[in-house]
Motif scaffolding. Structure first.
Motif, short mmCIF file in Angstrom:
data_model
loop_
_atom_site.label_atom_id
_atom_site.label_comp_id
_atom_site.label_asym_id
_atom_site.label_seq_id
_atom_site.Cartn_x
_atom_site.Cartn_y
_atom_site.Cartn_z
N GLU A 173 14.80 -72.58 -28.58
CA GLU A 173 14.23 -71.59 -27.67
C GLU A 173 13.50 -72.24 -26.49
O GLU A 173 13.61 -71.79 -25.35
CB GLU A 173 13.28 -70.70 -28.46
N ILE A 174 12.79 -73.31 -26.79
CA ILE A 174 12.08 -74.01 -25.71
C ILE A 174 13.07 -74.61 -24.73
O ILE A 174 12.90 -74.55 -23.51
CB ILE A 174 11.14 -75.10 -26.30
N LYS A 175 14.15 -75.17 -25.28
CA LYS A 175 15.16 -75.77 -24.42
C LYS A 175 15.78 -74.69 -23.52
O LYS A 175 15.98 -74.88 -22.32
CB LYS A 175 16.24 -76.44 -25.27
N ARG A 176 16.05 -73.52 -24.12
CA ARG A 176 16.64 -72.42 -23.36
C ARG A 176 15.69 -71.95 -22.26
O ARG A 176 16.08 -71.68 -21.14
CB ARG A 176 16.94 -71.27 -24.33
N LEU A 177 14.41 -71.90 -22.63
CA LEU A 177 13.37 -71.50 -21.68
C LEU A 177 13.34 -72.45 -20.49
O LEU A 177 13.24 -72.03 -19.33
CB LEU A 177 12.03 -71.52 -22.40
#
Lengths: 308, 361
Positions: B176-180
């Protein structure tokens, strides 16, 4: 396993083969009986004086004169209570303990408020802002807690006289506020030290300053320790006798001093029932506080004590 | 690449102990930089300095070209996410998200807009009226990320944000952080001691030890060509094998370890012609077994002392010339403790480090 070398591991007792659910426990084992009887005796020992005071305060003087202090009153009378509250004389004043009660309220409420307000800010600053010299400051404060009161009384009297509030209620409030500072600061510092530091950092990133962090994040979290501080201070200040007798004049005497004057008066007949009622009246405030907040008190003490 | 955060000569001392030693670091706009190292290496200290939560002894910090060394944390244009989430316990999720904005006196409708956007992005709208105590660990960390998000800043700082979560949630939130990051394109500086997080998230990794950056490079480069023995040892699980070896000046293209002569013609030298005692390092996954071993330039027979089947792969522990030696085999490989395995070793895939300065040869 009937092997001889394994006998020491075989269970001493064979549990029933259909054992299920919680293990049944005996309610009255030998151990429990000893513990409970011991506790009962101890409780009785500590409750006995209270009982004697209670029954004596409800008796009339003729009944007390019979000398049977453990006997319950044959005829219950609230006369001594009324007298102790509103008409008993101390010196020239004959308006009873009520005067002392209201004096004590006027002393205790502002003293508790100011001492906690200042000490909580102290503790907050000492634990989280770590300004230069914070440790020195804290050490001095703690040393203050160990200096006997007697050493400071005379200088304090002179100080208050010079300021011009010697004998006033405000002088007594100031004294109580100052003397409560070391222990309360320690209490709050330890409590705030146990608050995760990241919370404080997050608030700083969010742009909150010294007071915003104090009022909006730390103070709402400090409720348990606030309760402890209020209890400690209220009982200590309410029960105080030494400062009351030194730093106030007769019209401003707190309840404890007035109680002493009633009980120790040398004129006339000793009215034991009135004395007992007066004593119970004086003890009522701290007693009520303990009864109401006992659980919170223990919880708060534990919370503040863990980290040093 | 335009630099967004730059650190010049940063030094931080606690009394006689220097935690950061004259550190220089340039982080590009939109870059995802991971500060990696074991505890006590100074990575969190560096992040706190960038955030303004610690005052450096010397040096300066620039964010967006502005010298912010003496600026308050709230004035730096950063948002920060902490390991313990650090949510304000007595405020609702919405209160947590808006606390910073209310302090900055942002207009009400603007606050509303930003909260709506952030909570939409992180899927925390249903939680807005709850208190942090009523949230799970993963939800709390989402809210903490949201709190950084609503500040609408250029630089995000993460201080081991996933360390308190269980393995499954950690993997989820990592993605999720990477997507963010892909969506927002903000600069992100991320502190961790977890090499998997570092390898998967980073554009570049800075590996720190003792207050200095040992290597700053892309994850693949760090994995394939570690510049320092410590880096080689730290990255990769199981860790790299190191053999005690010597390169004789008379034959500089041969490394001798035990009775093994390893030809170095195909080794990619960093320092040509380097000789002397060295560490010959080879990753357990770069060792060939079975048929592939027979075609490798160097071959050794090893006795499998311990076998750890992990499903997808099997880990074999052995000893070579008195030092522990691990190798990674296929999960379906049939091997048991006591078996003899023929292992092939390709110097092209090795990393050699000088014994005195521990730098790559």
């Amino acid at each position: 396993m009937a092997d001889a070398t394994f006998t020491h591991t075989t269970p001493r007792r064979i549990w029933p083969a259909d054992a299920a659910g919680p293990r049944p426990r005996k309610r009255f084992s030998q151990r429990n009986i000893i513990i409970y009887s011991l506790l009962a005796v101890l409780a009785l020992y500590y409750l006995l004086p209270l009982y004697v005071m209670m029954v004596t305060s409800l008796k009339g003087m003729p009944e007390i004169a019979l000398g049977n202090i453990f006997a319950p009153p044959t005829e219950i009378t609230f006369e001594p209570w009324v007298k102790a509250w509103s008409t008993v004389c101390t010196g020239l004043n004959c308006d009873g303990l009520s005067r002392g009660f209201w004096n004590s309220v006027k002393i205790t409420v502002p003293s508790v408020f100011f001492s906690i307000a200042i000490a909580s800010v102290n503790g907050y600053a000492l634990s989280l802002w770590r300004f230069k010299g914070a440790n020195v400051f804290f050490t001095i404060l703690i040393i203050g807690a160990f200096i006997p009161y007697q050493v400071m009384i005379y200088p304090m009297v002179i100080l208050l006289r010079e300021i011009g509030i010697y004998g006033d209620l405000s002088g007594l409030v100031l004294v109580h506020t100052i003397f409560g500072m070391p222990i309360l600061t320690l209490l709050f510092r330890n409590y705030f030290s146990s608050v995760p530091e990241e919370l404080f950092k997050a608030a700083r990133v969010d742009g909150a300053g010294f007071w915003a962090i104090y009022f909006r994040i730390m103070l709402p979290m400090a409720l348990p320790i606030l309760v402890v501080a209020v209890i400690l201070q209220t009982t200590a200040i309410w029960n105080d006798f030494l400062f009351g007798v030194i730093f106030s004049r007769p019209t401003n005497y707190p309840m404890t001093v007035q109680l002493n004057n009633i009980v120790n008066s040398v004129q006339g007949v000793k009215e034991y029932n009135v004395n007992m009622a007066a004593t119970l009246l004086s003890a009522l405030v701290p007693l009520t506080i303990y009864l109401i907040s006992g659980k919170l008190f223990v919880r708060g003490i534990a919370a503040g004590a863990v980290k040093g | 690449m335009q630099s967004n955060v730059s650190i010049k000569n940063l030094r931080l001392e606690y009394g006689p102990v220097a935690v950061l030693k004259d550190l220089d670091l340039d982080i590009g706009k939109g870059e995802f930089l991971v500060l990696l190292g074991s505890s006590g290496c100074g990575k969190s200290t560096l992040l706190n300095c960038i955030a303004g939560l610690l005052e450096p002894t010397d040096g300066s910090i620039f964010i967006n070209g502005q010298n912010v060394t003496w600026a308050e944390p709230s004035e730096r244009g950063i948002g920060m996410v902490f390991q313990s989430y650090a949510l304000y316990p007595q405020m609702t999720v919405e209160g947590n998200l808006t606390f910073g904005l209310r302090n900055a006196k942002v207009p009400k409708d603007e606050i509303k807009r930003r909260v709506a956007k952030a909570s939409d992005m992180l899927q925390i709208q249903p939680l807005l009226s709850r208190k942090p105590a009523a949230l799970s660990g993963g939800q709390r960390q989402r809210v903490a990320i949201g709190r950084a998000l609503v500040r609408d800043v250029d630089v995000f700082l993460f201080d081991e944000p996933l360390s308190n979560l269980d393995a499954k949630l950690r993997a989820e939130l990592r993605v999720e952080i990477k997507r963010l990051h892909q969506r927002l394109g903000n600069t992100m500086i991320y502190v961790t001691h977890d090499q998997v997080e570092a390898m998967t998230l980073a554009d570049r990794i800075a590996i720190m030890r003792g207050g200095v950056v040992l290597q700053l490079a892309a994850p693949k480069e760090i994995y394939n060509r570690p510049a320092h023995k410590y880096v080689a040892d730290f990255i990769g699980s199981p860790a790299m094998n190191f053999l005690d070896a010597v390169i004789d000046p008379r034959e500089p293209l041969i490394a001798r370890a035990g009775d093994l002569a390893i030809p170095l013609e195909h080794y990619d030298f960093e320092r040509h012609g380097h000789t002397g005692p060295v560490w010959f390092g080879i990753r357990p996954e770069n060792l060939a077994t079975g048929d592939a071993a027979n075609s490798a330039p160097v071959q050794v027979d090893l006795i499998a002392e311990l076998v750890e089947p992990m499903g997808a792969e099997t880990l074999v522990w052995s000893t070579l010339f008195g030092t522990p030696f691990k190798l990674r085999m296929d999960g379906q490989a049939r091997i048991e403790a006591g078996d003899v395995v023929r292992v092939g070793l390709d110097p092209k895939l090795a990393s050699i480090f000088d014994k005195s300065d521990e730098l790559r040869v």
